[in-house]
Design a protein around this motif. Structure first.
Motif, PDB file in Angstrom:
ATOM      1  N   PHE A  17      27.317  27.585  46.425  1.00 24.18           N
ATOM      2  CA  PHE A  17      27.754  26.591  47.394  1.00 24.18           C
ATOM      3  C   PHE A  17      26.559  25.923  48.069  1.00 24.18           C
ATOM      4  N   LEU A  18      25.548  26.739  48.408  1.00 25.57           N
ATOM      5  CA  LEU A  18      24.408  26.208  49.133  1.00 25.57           C
ATOM      6  C   LEU A  18      23.616  25.212  48.294  1.00 25.57           C
ATOM      7  N   GLN A  23      26.257  18.048  50.958  1.00 24.00           N
ATOM      8  CA  GLN A  23      26.672  17.860  52.336  1.00 24.00           C
ATOM      9  C   GLN A  23      25.841  18.740  53.257  1.00 24.00           C
ATOM     10  N   LYS A  24      25.430  18.212  54.351  1.00 21.64           N
ATOM     11  CA  LYS A  24      24.736  18.964  55.370  1.00 21.64           C
ATOM     12  C   LYS A  24      25.675  19.193  56.542  1.00 21.64           C
ATOM     13  N   PRO A  25      25.456  20.270  57.278  1.00 20.49           N
ATOM     14  CA  PRO A  25      26.283  20.473  58.463  1.00 20.49           C
ATOM     15  C   PRO A  25      26.226  19.255  59.356  1.00 20.49           C
ATOM     16  N   GLY A  26      27.374  18.781  59.717  1.00 17.87           N
ATOM     17  CA  GLY A  26      27.446  17.591  60.557  1.00 17.87           C
ATOM     18  C   GLY A  26      27.897  16.374  59.781  1.00 17.87           C
ATOM     19  N   SER A  31      35.529  16.715  50.582  1.00 17.53           N
ATOM     20  CA  SER A  31      35.471  17.078  49.162  1.00 17.53           C
ATOM     21  C   SER A  31      35.763  18.542  48.899  1.00 17.53           C
ATOM     22  N   ALA A  32      36.367  19.250  49.856  1.00 18.22           N
ATOM     23  CA  ALA A  32      36.734  20.645  49.602  1.00 18.22           C
ATOM     24  C   ALA A  32      37.663  20.701  48.398  1.00 18.22           C
ATOM     25  N   THR A  33      37.435  21.675  47.532  1.00 20.97           N
ATOM     26  CA  THR A  33      38.167  21.765  46.274  1.00 20.97           C
ATOM     27  C   THR A  33      39.509  22.460  46.479  1.00 20.97           C
ATOM     28  N   ARG A 163      26.553  26.294  56.790  1.00 25.10           N
ATOM     29  CA  ARG A 163      26.735  25.538  55.542  1.00 25.10           C
ATOM     30  C   ARG A 163      28.133  25.761  54.974  1.00 25.10           C
ATOM     31  N   LEU A 164      28.619  26.998  54.998  1.00 26.54           N
ATOM     32  CA  LEU A 164      29.919  27.311  54.415  1.00 26.54           C
ATOM     33  C   LEU A 164      31.068  26.691  55.215  1.00 26.54           C
ATOM     34  N   PHE A 165      30.962  26.701  56.533  1.00 28.13           N
ATOM     35  CA  PHE A 165      31.979  26.040  57.349  1.00 28.13           C
ATOM     36  C   PHE A 165      31.970  24.536  57.097  1.00 28.13           C
ATOM     37  N   ALA A 166      30.785  23.962  56.936  1.00 29.67           N
ATOM     38  CA  ALA A 166      30.699  22.530  56.649  1.00 29.67           C
ATOM     39  C   ALA A 166      31.354  22.196  55.323  1.00 29.67           C
ATOM     40  N   GLN A 167      31.126  23.053  54.323  1.00 27.84           N
ATOM     41  CA  GLN A 167      31.719  22.813  53.014  1.00 27.84           C
ATOM     42  C   GLN A 167      33.232  22.960  53.044  1.00 27.84           C
ATOM     43  N   ALA A 168      33.708  23.908  53.829  1.00 29.24           N
ATOM     44  CA  ALA A 168      35.148  24.175  53.855  1.00 29.24           C
ATOM     45  C   ALA A 168      35.906  23.184  54.732  1.00 29.24           C
TER      46      ALA A 168
END
Length: 356
Positions: A17-18, A23-26, A31-33, A163-168
């Motif tokens: 994921f990283l 995407q960066k935090p913020g 695009s969450a799958t 990072r994971l919260f941003a991705q989710a």
């Protein structure tokens, strides 16, 4: 979660994921799958709240959080500490004292099997959805004992979680609501419907039940299914998602904020005194002890209660009263047949889950 346990995502999976996300935090992230649940044919469609659709990123984050002891105030207790996969996400104790305070809890840890279909949570139905339910064990002083402000501040310092919260969720700020949503997403993936019963009822090749188990299934349908409902191939939840006084006691104490009074604690309806939530019987053979307080150590003790131990009270469920007779009439051979059938509800693939 209605108590706790421990697990962690593999580093390779996390670093995927990283490294692969731009995407960066913020940054806004849409695009969450989508995560597609593979629901067995004998379970109905799971109701998913519109504000919290399942995503691969959200489920993975929820799984990581579920097994992270940092969610507790002392950093020693995770959700998985009391919801262990090998015990169908229960803990095998009558009343746990593994929480932050080490004080014995007042209720038994329930299993987390197919909770995505539940219409309420806790033994008295005090939470209406998974998202709100998680805050109970997180903050209760005798469970994980967390201060949510402190917890979010700690997670906010962790670049991996950022990072994971941003991705989710497309957010650069970790919030308690997103933490609850990710945990709820993960718990909705805890599906169990691959027991010998399921394989037999779906007509799978080589699937068979013993003569005694088939007799037990017929007895179960006649004597137990009014509360532990099943459709023999459709909506096989083995619970009616409701609340019943099954005659465990004659007096229900108002101590401990009325936790011993069951559903009455929420509704203040006198007919709900001593009524507790009907648990699913999936994987019941591996989730002793039984009842809201873990008072029965074995399935034999449970059936003996229904056969000869039901106690009369004002709010006793009418299905357990037949004139002057209380309980459910069961012969010894019928009890054995019922237990043989209940053993067919053990889903070994579900309880053998381990951290990948």
């Amino acid at each position: 979660m209605l108590k706790t346990t421990k697990l962690a995502l593999p580093l390779l999976f996390l670093w995927f994921f990283l490294c692969c996300s731009e995407q960066k935090p913020g940054a806004e992230n849409n695009s969450a799958t989508p995560y597609t649940l593979k629901i067995p044919s004998n379970l109905g469609a799971m109701p998913i709240p519109e504000h919290n659709p399942l995503s691969k990123e959200g489920v993975a984050l929820g799984k990581m959080l579920f097994h992270d002891p940092r969610l507790s105030a002392n950093h020693q207790i995770s959700c998985a500490s009391c919801h262990q996969p090998s015990l169908a996400f229960s803990d095998g104790l009558a009343l746990s004292h593994a929480g932050q305070s080490q004080q014995r809890l007042t209720r038994h840890v329930p299993q987390l099997t197919n909770v995505g279909w539940n219409k309420s949570f806790f033994w008295d139905g005090g939470a209406k959805n998974l998202e709100s339910m998680v805050f109970g064990p997180l903050t209760h002083p005798d469970e994980m004992g967390q201060n949510l402000t402190s917890l979010i501040s700690q997670l906010q310092q962790d670049e991996l979680y950022l990072r994971l919260f941003a991705q989710a969720f497309g957010t650069d700020s970790i919030q308690a609501a997103y933490l609850a949503r990710s945990l709820a997403q993960y718990m909705r993936t805890l599906l169990s419907a691959n027991s010998p019963y399921d394989q037999y009822i779906r007509g799978e090749k080589h699937a068979a039940l013993s003569k005694e188990a088939l007799l037990g299934m017929a007895l179960f349908e006649k004597k137990c299914a009014s509360c532990h409902t099943f459709g023999k191939g459709e909506n096989d939840y083995f619970t009616d998602f409701s609340f019943h006084n099954i005659g465990l006691d004659t007096v229900y104490s108002e101590d401990e904020e009325r936790v011993f009074m069951g559903r009455y604690r929420i509704t203040y309806d006198s007919m709900h005194i001593g009524a507790f939530k009907t648990p699913t019987l999936r994987n019941v053979a591996v989730t002793p002890p039984y009842m809201h307080d873990g008072r029965f150590a074995t399935l034999e003790e449970v059936l003996e209660h229904y056969s000869s131990g039901v106690k009369l009270s004002y709010s006793l469920d009418t299905r357990l009263r037949a004139g002057e007779n209380l309980g459910i009439a069961l012969e010894e051979d019928e009890k054995k047949a019922l237990i043989s059938f209940l053993n067919t509800l053990t889903d070994t693939s579900f309880i053998s889950q381990t951290t990948p």
